[in-house]
Design a protein around this motif. Structure first.
Motif, mmCIF file in Angstrom:
data_model
loop_
_atom_site.group_PDB
_atom_site.id
_atom_site.type_symbol
_atom_site.label_atom_id
_atom_site.label_comp_id
_atom_site.label_asym_id
_atom_site.label_seq_id
_atom_site.Cartn_x
_atom_site.Cartn_y
_atom_site.Cartn_z
ATOM 1 N N GLY A 73 2.191 55.998 65.384
ATOM 2 C CA GLY A 73 3.081 54.840 65.432
ATOM 3 C C GLY A 73 2.332 53.530 65.530
ATOM 4 O O GLY A 73 2.778 52.507 64.998
ATOM 5 N N ILE A 74 1.177 53.546 66.186
ATOM 6 C CA ILE A 74 0.397 52.313 66.334
ATOM 7 C C ILE A 74 -0.383 51.994 65.069
ATOM 8 O O ILE A 74 -0.425 50.851 64.616
ATOM 9 C CB ILE A 74 -0.563 52.441 67.540
ATOM 10 C CG1 ILE A 74 0.232 52.550 68.844
ATOM 11 C CG2 ILE A 74 -1.517 51.258 67.607
ATOM 12 C CD1 ILE A 74 -0.618 52.814 70.065
ATOM 13 N N CYS A 75 -1.023 53.012 64.486
ATOM 14 C CA CYS A 75 -1.888 52.822 63.319
ATOM 15 C C CYS A 75 -1.053 52.855 62.038
ATOM 16 O O CYS A 75 -0.619 53.927 61.589
ATOM 17 C CB CYS A 75 -2.963 53.906 63.294
ATOM 18 S SG CYS A 75 -4.156 53.711 61.962
ATOM 19 N N LYS A 76 -0.810 51.712 61.457
ATOM 20 C CA LYS A 76 0.031 51.621 60.258
ATOM 21 C C LYS A 76 -0.596 52.317 59.056
ATOM 22 O O LYS A 76 0.102 53.036 58.325
ATOM 23 C CB LYS A 76 0.321 50.156 59.932
ATOM 24 C CG LYS A 76 1.279 49.978 58.771
ATOM 25 C CD LYS A 76 1.603 48.512 58.548
ATOM 26 C CE LYS A 76 2.564 48.346 57.379
ATOM 27 N NZ LYS A 76 2.878 46.908 57.144
ATOM 28 N N PRO A 77 -1.909 52.154 58.762
ATOM 29 C CA PRO A 77 -2.486 52.880 57.604
ATOM 30 C C PRO A 77 -2.361 54.393 57.738
ATOM 31 O O PRO A 77 -2.078 55.083 56.756
ATOM 32 C CB PRO A 77 -3.950 52.422 57.611
ATOM 33 C CG PRO A 77 -3.943 51.108 58.299
ATOM 34 C CD PRO A 77 -2.889 51.219 59.349
ATOM 35 N N LEU A 78 -2.587 54.897 58.956
ATOM 36 C CA LEU A 78 -2.446 56.346 59.158
ATOM 37 C C LEU A 78 -1.009 56.784 58.955
ATOM 38 O O LEU A 78 -0.748 57.829 58.338
ATOM 39 C CB LEU A 78 -2.913 56.711 60.568
ATOM 40 C CG LEU A 78 -2.769 58.187 60.972
ATOM 41 C CD1 LEU A 78 -3.572 59.081 60.043
ATOM 42 C CD2 LEU A 78 -3.200 58.381 62.424
ATOM 43 N N ARG A 79 -0.068 55.994 59.438
ATOM 44 C CA ARG A 79 1.342 56.339 59.273
ATOM 45 C C ARG A 79 1.735 56.341 57.807
ATOM 46 O O ARG A 79 2.419 57.250 57.336
ATOM 47 C CB ARG A 79 2.207 55.356 60.062
ATOM 48 C CG ARG A 79 3.696 55.688 60.014
ATOM 49 C CD ARG A 79 4.493 54.783 60.922
ATOM 50 N NE ARG A 79 4.487 53.395 60.501
ATOM 51 C CZ ARG A 79 3.832 52.417 61.103
ATOM 52 N NH1 ARG A 79 3.086 52.680 62.160
ATOM 53 N NH2 ARG A 79 3.878 51.168 60.661
ATOM 54 N N GLU A 80 1.306 55.347 57.056
ATOM 55 C CA GLU A 80 1.637 55.282 55.636
ATOM 56 C C GLU A 80 0.972 56.416 54.862
ATOM 57 O O GLU A 80 1.553 56.972 53.924
ATOM 58 C CB GLU A 80 1.207 53.933 55.074
ATOM 59 C CG GLU A 80 2.014 52.764 55.627
ATOM 60 C CD GLU A 80 1.520 51.438 55.100
ATOM 61 O OE1 GLU A 80 0.415 51.425 54.480
ATOM 62 O OE2 GLU A 80 2.210 50.424 55.292
ATOM 63 N N SER A 81 -0.246 56.791 55.265
ATOM 64 C CA SER A 81 -0.921 57.908 54.587
ATOM 65 C C SER A 81 -0.182 59.216 54.835
ATOM 66 O O SER A 81 -0.015 60.018 53.894
ATOM 67 C CB SER A 81 -2.366 57.997 55.103
ATOM 68 O OG SER A 81 -3.010 59.126 54.550
#
Length: 230
Positions: free
Chosen positions: A215-223
């Motif tokens: 939830g905090i890391c946007k690139p990880l969430r989008e990936s």
């Protein structure tokens, strides 16, 4: 005139073949001519919601009455039938009661479900002569009700941040496992303290921390959204 595809005989008013739905063209046909058979219109019957709920209520009421009558006939008092009646009542509250409302709010009905469960467990403790309800069952049911209601309410009223909600709920549930073992040790005098609860607490905490990190890391969430199509 016959259909060019399936060969069925056509009336002058037909615009499509009634068998294969192939369009038909008649140069000199009367467009206003009546069809050779009436058009079938499927009528949808309206099911009475109150009637269906009445039937469901009767399905719960009949085994309740039957178990009470059998218990009184065999034992001249209510014994095992109390467990049957309580279980059916809890099931009715959880399954059928929300159906009586047009738009049932889960934030309201989930606490009602846990109240019904708590009362049923309390009756069991009275029937068995145990002294474990206030020291073990009540706090465990209460904490579970608070966590579940909080998660449902946050997911219902918040449009974003569900990963944080589930992550935090996972961590809190892991702590609840340790509370369950602690209360069991105090109430039932079990051997050892925090023997098994450490394992589910560790797993749930790791899952919760991972969800919060996503939830905090946007690139990880989008990936992850692109990878798992979510």
């Amino acid at each position: 005139m016959y259909c060019v595809k399936c060969g069925v005989e056509l009336a002058d008013s037909e615009k499509k073949c009634p068998l294969c739905q192939t369009p038909v063209y008649f140069p000199g046909a009367d467009a206003d001519a009546k069809p050779p058979y009436p058009r079938y219109k499927k009528e949808h019957e309206q099911v009475s919601v109150s009637g269906a709920l009445f039937v469901v209520s009767m399905l719960f009421l009949l085994p309740i009455l039957l178990s009470i009558v059998c218990d009184l006939e065999l034992n001249s008092r209510m014994g095992w039938s109390i467990y049957v009646v309580g279980g059916l009542m809890v099931t009715y509250v959880m399954v059928a009661l929300p159906m009586w409302f047009r738009r049932p709010n889960p934030v309201i009905f989930i606490p009602c479900d846990f109240v019904a469960i708590g009362l049923y467990v309390w009756i069991i403790s009275l029937m068995t002569g145990g002294h474990w309800y206030l020291g073990f069952a009540f706090p465990v049911i209460g904490m579970t009700a608070i966590i579940t209601t909080a998660v449902v309410a946050l997911c219902k009223y918040l449009s974003r941040g569900h990963l944080f909600v589930f992550g935090g709920a996972s961590v809190v549930t892991g702590c609840l496992m340790m509370l369950v073992e602690f209360l069991a040790h105090i109430t039932f005098r079990t051997s050892g303290m925090f023997v098994w609860s450490f394992y589910p607490m560790t797993v749930l905490s790791l899952i919760g921390a991972f969800l919060i990190l996503v939830g905090i890391c946007k690139p990880l969430r989008e990936s992850l959204e692109r990878k798992f199509f979510i």
